[in-house]
Design a protein around this motif. Structure first.
Motif, PDB file in Angstrom:
ATOM      1  N   GLN A 154       0.837  -1.184   0.000  1.00 44.29           N
ATOM      2  CA  GLN A 154       0.000   0.000   0.000  1.00 44.29           C
ATOM      3  C   GLN A 154       0.878   1.241   0.000  1.00 44.29           C
ATOM      4  O   GLN A 154       1.870   1.316   0.725  1.00 44.29           O
ATOM      5  CB  GLN A 154      -0.903   0.011   1.232  1.00 44.29           C
ATOM      6  CG  GLN A 154      -1.864  -1.163   1.315  1.00 44.29           C
ATOM      7  CD  GLN A 154      -2.848  -1.013   2.455  1.00 44.29           C
ATOM      8  OE1 GLN A 154      -3.688  -0.121   2.456  1.00 44.29           O
ATOM      9  NE2 GLN A 154      -2.747  -1.897   3.442  1.00 44.29           N
ATOM     10  N   LEU A 155       0.504   2.205  -0.812  1.00 51.68           N
ATOM     11  CA  LEU A 155       1.242   3.460  -0.890  1.00 51.68           C
ATOM     12  C   LEU A 155       0.410   4.560  -0.246  1.00 51.68           C
ATOM     13  O   LEU A 155      -0.797   4.657  -0.479  1.00 51.68           O
ATOM     14  CB  LEU A 155       1.548   3.815  -2.345  1.00 51.68           C
ATOM     15  CG  LEU A 155       2.368   2.783  -3.124  1.00 51.68           C
ATOM     16  CD1 LEU A 155       2.566   3.250  -4.559  1.00 51.68           C
ATOM     17  CD2 LEU A 155       3.715   2.546  -2.455  1.00 51.68           C
ATOM     18  N   ARG A 156       1.046   5.380   0.543  1.00 48.08           N
ATOM     19  CA  ARG A 156       0.350   6.472   1.212  1.00 48.08           C
ATOM     20  C   ARG A 156       1.118   7.772   1.003  1.00 48.08           C
ATOM     21  O   ARG A 156       2.339   7.781   0.962  1.00 48.08           O
ATOM     22  CB  ARG A 156       0.227   6.200   2.714  1.00 48.08           C
ATOM     23  CG  ARG A 156      -0.574   4.953   3.061  1.00 48.08           C
ATOM     24  CD  ARG A 156      -0.692   4.799   4.574  1.00 48.08           C
ATOM     25  NE  ARG A 156      -1.463   3.628   4.946  1.00 48.08           N
ATOM     26  CZ  ARG A 156      -0.940   2.411   5.107  1.00 48.08           C
ATOM     27  NH1 ARG A 156       0.368   2.229   4.921  1.00 48.08           N
ATOM     28  NH2 ARG A 156      -1.683   1.395   5.455  1.00 48.08           N
ATOM     29  N   HIS A 157       0.358   8.838   0.873  1.00 44.30           N
ATOM     30  CA  HIS A 157       0.996  10.137   0.722  1.00 44.30           C
ATOM     31  C   HIS A 157       1.553  10.592   2.067  1.00 44.30           C
ATOM     32  O   HIS A 157       0.858  10.565   3.077  1.00 44.30           O
ATOM     33  CB  HIS A 157      -0.015  11.181   0.221  1.00 44.30           C
ATOM     34  CG  HIS A 157       0.577  12.553   0.052  1.00 44.30           C
ATOM     35  ND1 HIS A 157       0.513  13.514   1.038  1.00 44.30           N
ATOM     36  CD2 HIS A 157       1.264  13.113  -0.974  1.00 44.30           C
ATOM     37  CE1 HIS A 157       1.120  14.602   0.618  1.00 44.30           C
ATOM     38  NE2 HIS A 157       1.592  14.393  -0.589  1.00 44.30           N
ATOM     39  N   VAL A 158       2.815  10.982   2.061  1.00 45.82           N
ATOM     40  CA  VAL A 158       3.466  11.479   3.268  1.00 45.82           C
ATOM     41  C   VAL A 158       3.619  12.987   3.131  1.00 45.82           C
ATOM     42  O   VAL A 158       4.251  13.472   2.189  1.00 45.82           O
ATOM     43  CB  VAL A 158       4.849  10.825   3.468  1.00 45.82           C
ATOM     44  CG1 VAL A 158       5.523  11.405   4.698  1.00 45.82           C
ATOM     45  CG2 VAL A 158       4.706   9.317   3.592  1.00 45.82           C
ATOM     46  N   ALA A 159       3.000  13.715   4.035  1.00 49.15           N
ATOM     47  CA  ALA A 159       3.037  15.173   3.965  1.00 49.15           C
ATOM     48  C   ALA A 159       4.463  15.683   4.115  1.00 49.15           C
ATOM     49  O   ALA A 159       5.218  15.217   4.969  1.00 49.15           O
ATOM     50  CB  ALA A 159       2.150  15.767   5.046  1.00 49.15           C
ATOM     51  N   CYS A 160       4.832  16.620   3.264  1.00 46.81           N
ATOM     52  CA  CYS A 160       6.184  17.182   3.305  1.00 46.81           C
ATOM     53  C   CYS A 160       6.226  18.489   4.096  1.00 46.81           C
ATOM     54  O   CYS A 160       7.239  19.163   4.126  1.00 46.81           O
ATOM     55  CB  CYS A 160       6.677  17.440   1.878  1.00 46.81           C
ATOM     56  SG  CYS A 160       6.796  15.962   0.876  1.00 46.81           S
ATOM     57  N   GLY A 161       5.111  18.841   4.728  1.00 48.51           N
ATOM     58  CA  GLY A 161       5.061  20.111   5.434  1.00 48.51           C
ATOM     59  C   GLY A 161       4.542  21.203   4.516  1.00 48.51           C
ATOM     60  O   GLY A 161       4.286  20.993   3.334  1.00 48.51           O
ATOM     61  N   GLU A 162       4.395  22.364   5.055  1.00 52.96           N
ATOM     62  CA  GLU A 162       3.855  23.476   4.280  1.00 52.96           C
ATOM     63  C   GLU A 162       4.832  23.915   3.204  1.00 52.96           C
ATOM     64  O   GLU A 162       6.039  24.024   3.429  1.00 52.96           O
ATOM     65  CB  GLU A 162       3.554  24.660   5.216  1.00 52.96           C
ATOM     66  CG  GLU A 162       2.910  25.842   4.519  1.00 52.96           C
ATOM     67  CD  GLU A 162       2.652  27.007   5.470  1.00 52.96           C
ATOM     68  OE1 GLU A 162       2.157  28.046   5.010  1.00 52.96           O
ATOM     69  OE2 GLU A 162       2.962  26.851   6.669  1.00 52.96           O
ATOM     70  N   VAL A 163       4.305  24.161   2.010  1.00 52.94           N
ATOM     71  CA  VAL A 163       5.133  24.628   0.906  1.00 52.94           C
ATOM     72  C   VAL A 163       5.244  26.140   0.990  1.00 52.94           C
ATOM     73  O   VAL A 163       4.238  26.854   0.941  1.00 52.94           O
ATOM     74  CB  VAL A 163       4.523  24.215  -0.454  1.00 52.94           C
ATOM     75  CG1 VAL A 163       5.369  24.772  -1.588  1.00 52.94           C
ATOM     76  CG2 VAL A 163       4.406  22.711  -0.544  1.00 52.94           C
TER      77      VAL A 163
END
Length: 318
Positions: A154-163
């Protein structure tokens, strides 16, 4: 030589002694879990895998038989649920099989390369989600014609923090003059050309970079090279990327697979996570992918944005 043999003998003895103290999950010294020889065929584990799905690689000889069986069922307008291999079909009978299809779709333009790489041997198997994934995987691995069984992770989006967009800053002439590029944020790309500008980072070290200046003197890239960005989506209309984005000229944005390669609307790439066309609804859908694509293929010397390491075509495979 005698000392060397003594050293290796002692090393081997230590390894054997350490192994004799190994404990299995029950904590019993000197005992190991039985191995039926199937573990070598398994890729990953069921811990983070999709239920009701497995990826199976068959032997070369078996792949031809499966293609005939699957092809016959799909040509008749049905969904393939049989492989033509008795032992494997017996496993399918007990798991509520829903589909059996090639993992990599047939694309006549590239089929020769696909087969040369052995990708035609890989199949997706869909079945009841309440089936025991580990048990099914080992049943499939026990079939002689099966080379590998992979748990579909399973692939999940990992938040990179605020752009946070870069703010304008004074031009650092030595950086840009070194390569005669006019991209305004090149002086911020210290990992390309590190002049020791402490306004970027007080512990910065001159020369700690990838030597882009030296590389660019030899070659600034080749637009015939296409690089796939395996990330979240890339903002393909970004003003510093659009000119270098790969375009599938054989595809039409109409909800159908216009070029017959197995993927609908793959103009700039494809969403392999959700098996659909690429879409961007928020900046978070394309934050990290666009960042990576910028390193790969940002247009150089265009008076805007950043520089790319090589100047190539980028395609997104979110």
């Amino acid at each position: 030589m005698t000392k060397m043999r003594t050293f290796w003998s002692l090393l081997l003895a230590a390894a054997v002694l350490a192994g004799s103290c190994a404990k299995d999950e029950l904590g019993q010294a000197g005992e190991t879990a039985p191995d039926d020889g199937l573990s070598a065929k398994l890729v990953f584990s069921a811990d983070n895998a999709r239920q009701g799905e497995l990826l199976v690689c068959f032997s070369s000889d078996a792949a031809e038989r499966i293609e005939s069986a699957v092809g016959a069922m799909t040509r008749a307008g049905g969904i393939a649920t049989r492989s033509g291999i008795g032992d494997f079909d017996a496993v399918l009978d007990g798991i509520g099989v829903k589909t059996l299809r090639r993992l990599f779709p047939v694309d006549s333009r590239h089929e020769e390369r696909t087969r040369a790489a052995g990708l035609h041997r890989w199949y997706f198997v869909g079945f009841d989600t309440d089936a025991d994934l580990d048990f099914v995987a080992r049943q499939m691995a026990a079939v002689a014609e099966v080379s590998k069984v992979e748990f579909n992770q399973q692939l999940r989006h990992v938040a990179c923090g605020e752009v946070v967009p870069l703010t304008e800053s004074p031009v650092v002439a030595p950086t840009r003059a070194a390569v005669q590029f006019d991209d305004p944020y090149l002086e911020r790309q210290w990992h390309y050309i590190n002049t020791g500008n402490t306004t970027l980072y007080d512990g910065i070290k001159v020369g700690a970079d990838v030597n882009c200046a030296e590389a660019w003197r030899l070659c600034t890239g080749d637009p015939r090279v296409v690089v796939a960005v395996l990330d979240n989506c890339v903002q393909w209309d970004h003003p510093d990327l659009a000119a270098n984005m790969w375009v599938n000229s054989d595809e039409t944005l109409n909800g159908a697979d216009s070029d017959g390669n197995g993927y609908a609307d793959d103009i700039h790439g494809y969403n392999f996570v959700d098996d659909k066309e690429l879409t961007i609804s928020t900046i978070k859908d394309a934050d990290h992918g666009t960042h990576v694509a910028g390193t790969v293929a940002a247009v150089n010397n265009n008076g805007r944005g950043v520089c790319g390491v090589p100047e190539v075509r980028a395609t997104t495979t979110a």
